[in-house]
Write a protein that holds these residues in place. Structure first.
Motif, PDB file in Angstrom:
ATOM      1  N   TYR A 306     -14.415  40.429 -83.981  1.00 30.93           N
ATOM      2  CA  TYR A 306     -14.687  39.405 -82.964  1.00 30.93           C
ATOM      3  C   TYR A 306     -15.186  38.116 -83.617  1.00 30.93           C
ATOM      4  O   TYR A 306     -15.581  38.098 -84.774  1.00 30.93           O
ATOM      5  CB  TYR A 306     -15.633  39.930 -81.891  1.00 30.93           C
ATOM      6  CG  TYR A 306     -17.012  40.257 -82.395  1.00 30.93           C
ATOM      7  CD1 TYR A 306     -17.363  41.553 -82.689  1.00 30.93           C
ATOM      8  CD2 TYR A 306     -17.962  39.259 -82.562  1.00 30.93           C
ATOM      9  CE1 TYR A 306     -18.616  41.858 -83.155  1.00 30.93           C
ATOM     10  CE2 TYR A 306     -19.224  39.554 -83.021  1.00 30.93           C
ATOM     11  CZ  TYR A 306     -19.550  40.845 -83.326  1.00 30.93           C
ATOM     12  OH  TYR A 306     -20.788  41.137 -83.790  1.00 30.93           O
ATOM     13  N   GLY A 346     -12.139  38.522 -75.629  1.00 31.83           N
ATOM     14  CA  GLY A 346     -12.141  37.443 -74.630  1.00 31.83           C
ATOM     15  C   GLY A 346     -13.208  36.389 -74.842  1.00 31.83           C
ATOM     16  O   GLY A 346     -13.524  35.615 -73.933  1.00 31.83           O
ATOM     17  N   PHE A 501       1.209  32.824 -86.152  1.00 35.14           N
ATOM     18  CA  PHE A 501       0.539  32.291 -84.967  1.00 35.14           C
ATOM     19  C   PHE A 501       0.529  30.759 -84.986  1.00 35.14           C
ATOM     20  O   PHE A 501       0.664  30.117 -83.954  1.00 35.14           O
ATOM     21  CB  PHE A 501      -0.879  32.860 -84.837  1.00 35.14           C
ATOM     22  CG  PHE A 501      -0.919  34.078 -83.953  1.00 35.14           C
ATOM     23  CD1 PHE A 501      -1.143  33.959 -82.597  1.00 35.14           C
ATOM     24  CD2 PHE A 501      -0.690  35.343 -84.477  1.00 35.14           C
ATOM     25  CE1 PHE A 501      -1.151  35.076 -81.769  1.00 35.14           C
ATOM     26  CE2 PHE A 501      -0.697  36.464 -83.670  1.00 35.14           C
ATOM     27  CZ  PHE A 501      -0.930  36.323 -82.309  1.00 35.14           C
TER      28      PHE A 501
END
Ligand SMILES: C[S@@+](CC[C@H](N)C(=O)[O-])C[C@H]1O[C@@H](n2cnc3c(N)ncnc32)[C@H](O)[C@@H]1O
Length: 1014
Positions: A306, A346, A501
């Protein structure tokens, strides 16, 4: 240590009081904070300033500091007060306001009070060193019971999970075979995920998703009690239906009971969690912890880690600032569509919601319509969904489904790309469920801001790890047509996830927009990324990079855990790119954090700095598209040693018409050996195992080392008989010769091999500019290995002869010959020997050994192939080059230096019937080499160590290569590990004497070069 910290605290306190002239809490508390931080580090705790605590009223309360476990659960608290206040009254007040009583220190820089479990445990004056030490020790000795239980449970989980997983898999497979209802439901789900996530997904992948779903259900229920997530969320609902076809009641209970202690601990820890923020951080810990145990390879491949909130906030504020600066709009404004393409837990969307706090109507609109996120793995998808919805509920005061989270493989979803639409276009024609609608909805938007932390697992080292990222034909083609096409580097590794990406996001972003990623930092200076740098400067109009460093491979003095913001080995950078329609040109700004700044300091810096206040340096890329470490010199005016295409094409305007790479076997332990008989045995085994594999077998065993190339050859039924004439001598590393089996089948890429099979040849081997090792050059007359210059670094080979069919041709070009003849006309140089190509070959070698050249052009050599200047005395440099080549190629025939040998019997080993213990250690200061427990060589001259090739001296290469090493390959380890140093001891001693002479003579020439006119 602890007393020292206290002493430092008291000194700092005194200085703060003196310099500031005040005893105000806000000033002097910094000293106690530093004391706690220092102490916390030793206990593996992290200090978090201004930590939110739950309060009985709805108001937000912040304690001055909290010390957190890695699980992100608070361990203890600290609250500073002003010395003018009455400390006891203040403590009372704070407790009434809801401050935690479990383990908290109050201090006012005169006295400290420790409260544990609501009771005062101790109080003392801060200047009473021994008493304060005791108080702190009590504070840090506190054990929060549920954390202890949780830790134990996590340990247990690691042991138990594999067995439970096996049981679950087995049961699911059994049910799948016999239960039609289940099979039908699974098939429908598979169809869906094939469209949305990855067309090559199989039944087995669906079963894995189901497992993640089953295993996380309990966790979700614990952290969000009362949630009906499995019914509410569209993906969870489908998996829940699948689960309900067979996995209920007692079957479920019996299967999962092994994990009950883990779930119980989670339930206990979760029940102690009070604030929404704590819930979020707890879930993040579960996300990483769970995944790393459940499937470590997938965790690496997907980049399951994260992003610290401080970083996320910095990036959001940065993107907002750039939007305002360039477009006069803010992220909250209408029509600013924002997407996180790799959502993880998220965090970015949650922080965006925080960022919009206070603008209720706009927030509600944004949440519903203009915030988008994608995730490809079930567990993070669930976590992200729960997190985002709970954050919204906490901020807006009402629960609302987040309708814009898609379960999708972002890189495969090429439909929304501006000019480069892909297959999703057709596929979605008939599908009509919620997830597909969400994807379609996202694809229909013009995305103005893409923000996130894309995954990266740089290329796996070993094919047998079977952890390759899947292929993305469309994005990979875009990479080829852009980043690779614009690159001058020969070898490219740009199919890295983060490059993909960047490519995807650059294509997806609107013509006016901001792209903000935190990623690997290799693109900033990697030579293979020259095309990437060129293209992003073409495709964007402003680039801002905040380089957070922490690359352990570039600087081994760094530690991943200490200096890297993600605790990893690869450096990290934040990039903010702005695209503005109709704008021309690109301005590039760069800011770098100090090399040895710790991760904590970096994060705290980002937490306390706004991007507009950051000092950026404006970069002017040079011709090679370098951004940093640009050298300003005359290098580009010299003769190129090779041209980009010279590996394919002769006749270029370069010194050599072709070059090759060293031999890349991809299975060195199988194809190299010092002993021809052992090599023969290994290769014969390899052939037998290879032959045993049927071209139709879909899977490949691990008993020999497979690679993509070998798998391909096996599928096409390529066969090969053992042939002893394929065994050739090879110079595997500097001053280390061994044997290689030159097999067209088993060698992945033969590289320079073809230069040596035909007839004798000589080759100058040098470091590929992309090599992350100190530069080196050395001449050889046997086949060089790809990693001749060191592991994980490529070798460039410039041979004297090249071969066209069976014709041998001198590799120095006619063009170069002409240049040299024009430059050194005999009429200008008196009576000199006419220049030959052979002399040019030597001259090049001489120049590459010139210490002045190597110092002056060190940065150039890191970025590009060498270029060769014209020195005033060509003949002298050619002569030096020739002599050096004789020394380096003929090192085994050079007279040995007189080293003193001392032998002292190792009775212990001898009595035990063992050979002396090998050491092969150098002590440069004393000029000694310890060969083994019996023999030492003395009198190695100091200058001999100075002849360095990359990160070792010539002598150290010899020592390193003859060491006994445990083979990595399990089959080799088991069957062919018979190398014993004792068998080669005398040969190595002899070799060390000769390499000492080579080193000393080389250094003499280098010193003469230093003084010579250039
Ligand atoms: C570095 S993490 C993101 C961390 C996130 N910002 C956070 O703080 O939790 C990358 C995430 O991207 C997801 N991911 C990887 N490949 C993806 C793909 N092709 N499409 C969508 N998501 C992907 C991974 O599952 C992983 O959860």
């Amino acid at each position: 240590m602890s007393q020292l910290l206290i002493q430092q605290y008291l000194n700092q306190l005194a200085t703060l009081k003196k310099v500031s002239g005040t005893t105000r809490e806000s000033v002097v508390r910094e000293a106690f904070k530093d004391l706690l931080k220092g102490w916390a580090r030793a206990h593996d705790l992290t200090f978090v300033p201004e930590h939110e605590v739950a309060a009985p009223t709805k108001e937000r309360r912040y304690v001055d500091g909290a010390l957190m476990h890695t699980l992100r659960v608070p361990f203890g608290y600290w609250e500073a007060k002003d010395s003018k206040d009455d400390l006891d009254v203040e403590i009372e007040k704070k407790f009434r306001a809801g401050y935690p009583r479990t383990n908290i220190i109050f201090e006012d820089s005169e006295q400290a009070v420790l409260i544990q479990h609501g009771q005062e445990v101790m109080r003392c004056g801060v200047e009473e060193v021994a008493a304060l030490e005791k108080l702190l020790k009590l504070f840090f000795a506190y054990a929060r019971p549920e954390i202890e239980a949780f830790r134990k449970a996590v340990e247990q989980f690691k042991t138990d999970l594999p067995a439970v997983l096996d049981a679950l898999r087995e049961m699911i497979e059994r049910e799948y075979a016999k239960d039609l209802k289940f099979r039908k439901a699974a098939h429908e789900f598979l169809q869906h995920v094939q469209e949305a996530v990855n067309p090559s997904l199989s039944d087995a992948d669906v079963r894995e998703m189901l497992i993640q779903h089953v295993l996380t259900g309990e966790v979700i229920a614990a952290v969000f009690p009362g949630t009906t997530y499995h019914e509410d969320n569209n993906i969870a609902r489908e998996l829940h239906k699948l689960e309900a076809t067979f996995f209920t009641g007692n079957t479920r209970f019996q299967t999962l009971k092994g994990l009950e202690p883990y779930y119980a601990a989670i339930r206990k820890a979760a029940s102690e969690i009070q604030t929404h923020h704590e819930k979020q951080t707890f879930l993040k810990a579960i996300y990483e912890n769970f995944y790393k145990v459940y499937n470590p390879k997938a965790a690496d491949r997907l980049g399951v880690v994260y992003t610290p909130n401080e970083i996320v906030r910095f990036m959001i504020e940065g993107a907002d600032w750039l939007c305002e600066k360039h477009f006069g709009r803010n992220l909250i404004d209408h029509d600013v569509q924002i997407l996180d393409p790799a959502a993880g837990t998220g965090t970015f969307i949650c922080e965006l919601l925080e960022h919009f706090r206070g603008q209720k109507a706009k927030l509600a609109f944004k949440y519903q319509n203009e915030l988008h996120a994608n995730e490809v793995a079930i567990l993070p998808y669930y976590v992200a969904n729960l997190n985002i919805e709970a954050t919204y509920a906490a901020i807006a005061g009402e629960y609302k489904e987040f309708p814009n989270l898609c379960f999708v493989d972002t890189l495969d979803n090429t439909y929304g790309l501006r000019k480069h639409k892909g297959h999703m276009d057709d596929i979605f024609g008939t599908m009509s469920d919620i997830n597909v609608q969400r994807i379609r909805n996202q694809n229909s938007k013009r995305i103005s801001v893409i923000i996130g932390n894309p995954p990266y697992n740089a290329n796996q080292l070993n094919e047998n790890e079977n952890n390759k990222n899947r292929e993305y034909p469309e994005i990979d083609k875009r990479i080829k047509d852009t980043y690779i096409d614009a690159s001058t580097a020969q070898k490219t590794k740009l199919y890295d996830m983060y490059a993909r990406f960047f490519r995807w996001a650059s294509d997806r972003l609107d013509e006016n927009g901001v792209l903000a990623f935190i990623s690997n930092r290799s693109f900033i200076e990697g030579r293979t990324f020259d095309g990437f740098r060129r293209v992003i400067a073409d495709e964007f109009n402003e680039i801002r990079i905040v380089d957070l460093g922490g690359d352990v491979r570039l600087n081994p003095k760094l530690s991943g855990t200490k200096h890297n913001v993600f605790g990893i080995q690869i450096g990290v950078a934040i990039s903010l790119l702005v695209r503005k329609a109709k704008s021309k040109g690109c301005r590039i700004f760069y800011a770098r954090r100090p090399e040895f700044e710790t991760a904590e300091e970096k994060i705290s810096f980002l937490a306390n700095t706004k991007i507009d206040a950051l000092e950026f340096e404006e970069i002017q890329p040079d011709k090679t598209s370098s951004w940093i470490n640009i050298s300003k010199n005359d290098f580009s005016s010299f003769l190129p040693i090779v041209s980009k295409s010279s590996s394919k094409q002769a006749g270029e305007k370069a010194l050599f018409s072709t070059y090759s790479l060293g031999v890349s076997t991809n299975r060195d332990e199988w194809l190299y050996d010092y002993e021809p008989h052992r090599l023969t045995a290994k290769v014969q085994h390899l052939i037998r195992r290879y032959e045993a594999h049927s071209p139709r077998d879909a899977t490949f065993g691990e008993d020999i080392k497979w690679s993509e190339t070998l798998k391909r050859r096996a599928r096409s039924s390529v066969r090969e008989q053992f042939d002893p004439t394929r065994i050739r001598q090879s110079t595997y590393r500097p001053f280390f010769k061994t044997n290689v089996y030159l097999s067209p089948l088993f060698i992945d890429r033969p590289g320079a091999a073809s230069q040596f099979v035909q007839q004798a040849n000589r080759t100058i081997v040098l470091s590929d500019p992309t090599a992350q090792k100190p530069w080196l050059v050395c001449a050889v007359d046997q086949v060089p290995d790809l990693h001749f210059v060191g592991a994980a670094a490529g070798a460039i080979c410039l041979s004297w002869l090249r071969f066209d069919d069976h014709l041998s041709i001198e590799n120095v070009t006619a063009w170069a010959f002409d240049q040299f003849r024009k430059k050194y006309r005999p009429s200008n140089f008196g009576k000199v020997e006419p220049i030959t190509k052979q002399m040019i070959f030597h001259y090049v070698y001489g120049v590459l050994y010139d210490p002045i050249y190597r110092e002056k052009y060190a940065i150039n050599l890191k970025h590009e192939f060498p270029r060769i200047p014209f020195y005033s005395n060509f003949w002298q440099w050619a002569e030096w080059g020739k002599r050096l080549m004789e020394l380096h190629i003929g090192y085994e025939e050079i007279a040995s230096a007189k080293l003193k040998r001392k032998d002292v019997l190792d009775e212990k080993s001898r009595k035990a019937g063992l050979a002396p213990k090998s050491a092969l250690k150098a002590n440069k200061e004393s000029g000694r080499i310890v060969i083994d427990s019996e023999t030492t060589l003395e009198g190695v001259p100091a200058e001999a160590w100075e002849y360095r090739l990359g990160n070792r001296s010539a002598l150290e290469w010899v020592l390193d290569q003859y060491k006994e090493k445990t083979p990595k390959d399990p089959t080799i380890r088991e069957k062919f590990n018979t190398y014993r140093f004792a068998d080669y001891k005398e040969k190595v001693i002899d070799l060390l004497g000769r390499v000492t002479t080579v080193s000393v003579e080389t250094q003499k020439i280098i010193e003469a070069m230093r003084k010579a006119p250039h």
